[in-house]
Design a protein around this motif. Structure first.
Motif, PDB file in Angstrom:
ATOM      1  N   VAL A  12      17.650 -25.120 -14.459  1.00  0.00           N
ATOM      2  CA  VAL A  12      16.678 -24.192 -15.019  1.00  0.00           C
ATOM      3  C   VAL A  12      16.716 -22.927 -14.175  1.00  0.00           C
ATOM      4  CG1 VAL A  12      14.239 -23.755 -15.477  1.00  0.00           C
ATOM      5  CG2 VAL A  12      15.209 -26.023 -15.910  1.00  0.00           C
ATOM      6  N   VAL A  13      16.977 -21.807 -14.805  1.00  0.00           N
ATOM      7  CA  VAL A  13      17.075 -20.534 -14.093  1.00  0.00           C
ATOM      8  C   VAL A  13      15.996 -19.594 -14.611  1.00  0.00           C
ATOM      9  CG1 VAL A  13      18.510 -18.513 -13.651  1.00  0.00           C
ATOM     10  CG2 VAL A  13      19.521 -20.801 -13.618  1.00  0.00           C
ATOM     11  N   LEU A  14      15.165 -19.100 -13.691  1.00  0.00           N
ATOM     12  CA  LEU A  14      14.052 -18.235 -14.070  1.00  0.00           C
ATOM     13  C   LEU A  14      14.072 -16.954 -13.238  1.00  0.00           C
ATOM     14  CD1 LEU A  14      11.164 -20.859 -14.238  1.00  0.00           C
ATOM     15  CD2 LEU A  14      12.421 -19.882 -16.169  1.00  0.00           C
ATOM     16  N   PRO A  15      13.773 -15.820 -13.882  1.00  0.00           N
ATOM     17  CA  PRO A  15      13.630 -14.577 -13.110  1.00  0.00           C
ATOM     18  C   PRO A  15      12.347 -14.611 -12.289  1.00  0.00           C
ATOM     19  CG  PRO A  15      13.052 -14.213 -15.401  1.00  0.00           C
ATOM     20  CD  PRO A  15      13.566 -15.619 -15.326  1.00  0.00           C
ATOM     21  N   LEU A  16      12.295 -13.778 -11.279  1.00  0.00           N
ATOM     22  CA  LEU A  16      11.120 -13.697 -10.411  1.00  0.00           C
ATOM     23  C   LEU A  16      10.316 -12.452 -10.766  1.00  0.00           C
ATOM     24  CD1 LEU A  16      12.813 -14.523  -6.986  1.00  0.00           C
ATOM     25  CD2 LEU A  16      11.737 -16.109  -8.604  1.00  0.00           C
ATOM     26  N   LEU A  63       8.853 -16.997 -12.710  1.00  0.00           N
ATOM     27  CA  LEU A  63       8.070 -17.517 -11.593  1.00  0.00           C
ATOM     28  C   LEU A  63       7.533 -16.350 -10.786  1.00  0.00           C
ATOM     29  CD1 LEU A  63      10.120 -20.496 -10.065  1.00  0.00           C
ATOM     30  CD2 LEU A  63       7.966 -20.631 -11.310  1.00  0.00           C
ATOM     31  N   SER A  64       6.255 -16.429 -10.457  1.00  0.00           N
ATOM     32  CA  SER A  64       5.705 -15.423  -9.557  1.00  0.00           C
ATOM     33  C   SER A  64       6.151 -15.777  -8.147  1.00  0.00           C
ATOM     34  CB  SER A  64       4.185 -15.398  -9.637  1.00  0.00           C
ATOM     35  OG  SER A  64       3.646 -16.600  -9.127  1.00  0.00           O
ATOM     36  N   VAL A  65       6.282 -14.786  -7.313  1.00  0.00           N
ATOM     37  CA  VAL A  65       6.716 -15.054  -5.945  1.00  0.00           C
ATOM     38  C   VAL A  65       5.760 -15.996  -5.210  1.00  0.00           C
ATOM     39  CG1 VAL A  65       7.179 -13.987  -3.704  1.00  0.00           C
ATOM     40  CG2 VAL A  65       8.084 -12.955  -5.788  1.00  0.00           C
ATOM     41  N   PRO A  66       4.419 -15.881  -5.371  1.00  0.00           N
ATOM     42  CA  PRO A  66       3.534 -16.852  -4.714  1.00  0.00           C
ATOM     43  C   PRO A  66       3.796 -18.298  -5.138  1.00  0.00           C
ATOM     44  CG  PRO A  66       2.279 -14.923  -5.362  1.00  0.00           C
ATOM     45  CD  PRO A  66       3.647 -14.769  -5.972  1.00  0.00           C
ATOM     46  N   PHE A  99      17.465 -14.911  -8.679  1.00  0.00           N
ATOM     47  CA  PHE A  99      16.806 -15.808  -9.617  1.00  0.00           C
ATOM     48  C   PHE A  99      16.471 -17.142  -8.949  1.00  0.00           C
ATOM     49  CE2 PHE A  99      19.046 -12.786 -12.148  1.00  0.00           C
ATOM     50  CZ  PHE A  99      18.304 -12.632 -13.311  1.00  0.00           C
ATOM     51  N   ALA A 100      15.388 -17.763  -9.436  1.00  0.00           N
ATOM     52  CA  ALA A 100      15.048 -19.123  -9.004  1.00  0.00           C
ATOM     53  C   ALA A 100      15.914 -20.112  -9.791  1.00  0.00           C
ATOM     54  CB  ALA A 100      13.579 -19.409  -9.251  1.00  0.00           C
TER      55      ALA A 100
END
Length: 294
Positions: free
Chosen positions: A254-258, A181-184, A167-168
């Motif tokens: 803030v934690v977001l999946p990729l 979040l997108s990887v780019p 995770f980001a």
């Protein structure tokens, strides 16, 4: 040579002098010196250069270190096997793992293992660099190792463990309104990471570097425990597995999946040959859990 001579030899290597080794081993220094003289006589050469303040290894001594460690571990394994049969002891488990894998999945595996084997003494070493982890197992310093990898380790027995989603982890207030979040998009961020060769650094380099250029590192720190506080202070972002990301979210990050999902795996490995009863049981347990979760 006998076990005592090898124990004294390794103690001097670890502590850097006869005096410090004698103190650590709780033996008289003349006894330790006598044992080393006997060892050198049996080997036919010096194993230490005696210096004004300590010792250094001779080429012969350097060549003896790894075999001596393995002999001591083999003796310990033999002793533990007999004690288990006789019901005298539950043994010892020595594991070396990179920090992120020590948190997940090793912590959970150790918990399951100790619920079944509460009297086993567990020691977990944390050199962080993957190369140091494998070297520690090859040298016989630890019996089991765990590194971030997708593949088995060629010259060692190994098993690939279940994947960990990454995770980001961003500063409070970042990425407002975003659910992923997108990887780019990751290539636009400044990163906080541990030094090259560590698991956290390799996750960032592999995830960001292969999809949009080299990542920009705002902070590099050898202190893994410092990463989340730096993120919370607004110094940059990082990538962490679910368990560590969840703890960061509880502290305000803030934690977001990729998307697409990024999954990393760990490899549990050990030297070829017999394992101590505790290590053999741990490996069998890990294999069973891996099978159940496939």
């Amino acid at each position: 040579m006998d076990r005592r001579e090898l124990e004294y030899f390794l103690a001097i290597v670890e502590h850097g002098s006869f005096t410090a080794a004698a103190q650590a081993m709780h033996v008289a220094q003349p006894s330790l010196s006598h044992a080393i003289r006997n060892l050198e006589k049996e080997l036919g050469g010096k194993v230490f250069h005696r210096l004004p303040h300590g010792v250094s290894l001779t080429p012969a001594g350097d060549a003896l270190v790894e075999p001596a460690r393995q002999v001591m571990r083999d003796l310990s394994t033999a002793s533990a096997s007999v004690r288990e049969v006789l019901g005298l002891s539950s043994g010892r488990l020595d594991v070396v793992a990179q920090t992120t894998l020590a948190v997940d999945p090793l912590a959970e595996l150790i918990g399951v293992f100790l619920r079944e084997n509460p009297k086993v003494a567990v020691n977990i070493a944390d050199p962080e660099l993957g190369t140091d982890v494998t070297s520690s197992v090859r040298a016989g310093e630890c019996e089991l190792g765990l590194v971030d990898s997708e593949h088995p380790i060629g010259d060692l027995e190994s098993m690939v463990l279940r994947g960990r989603e990454i995770f980001a982890v961003l500063p409070p207030g970042a990425a407002s309104g975003q659910k992923r979040l997108s990887v780019p998009e990751l290539s636009t961020l400044d990163w906080i990471a541990t030094p090259p060769g560590t698991a956290t650094r390799e996750v960032i380099e592999d995830t960001v570097g292969t999809r949009g250029g080299e990542p920009t590192f705002a902070v590099e720190t050898a202190h893994q425990a410092m990463i989340v506080p730096l993120v919370l202070a607004g110094a940059g972002a990082t990538l962490l597995p679910r368990a560590m990301a969840r703890d960061a979210a509880a502290r305000g990050a803030v934690v977001l999946p990729l998307r697409p999902k990024v999954v990393r795996r760990g490899v549990l490995f050990w030297r070829r040959g017999p394992l101590s009863p505790a290590a053999a049981q741990f490996v069998a347990m890990a294999e069973t859990i891996a099978e159940l979760r496939r």
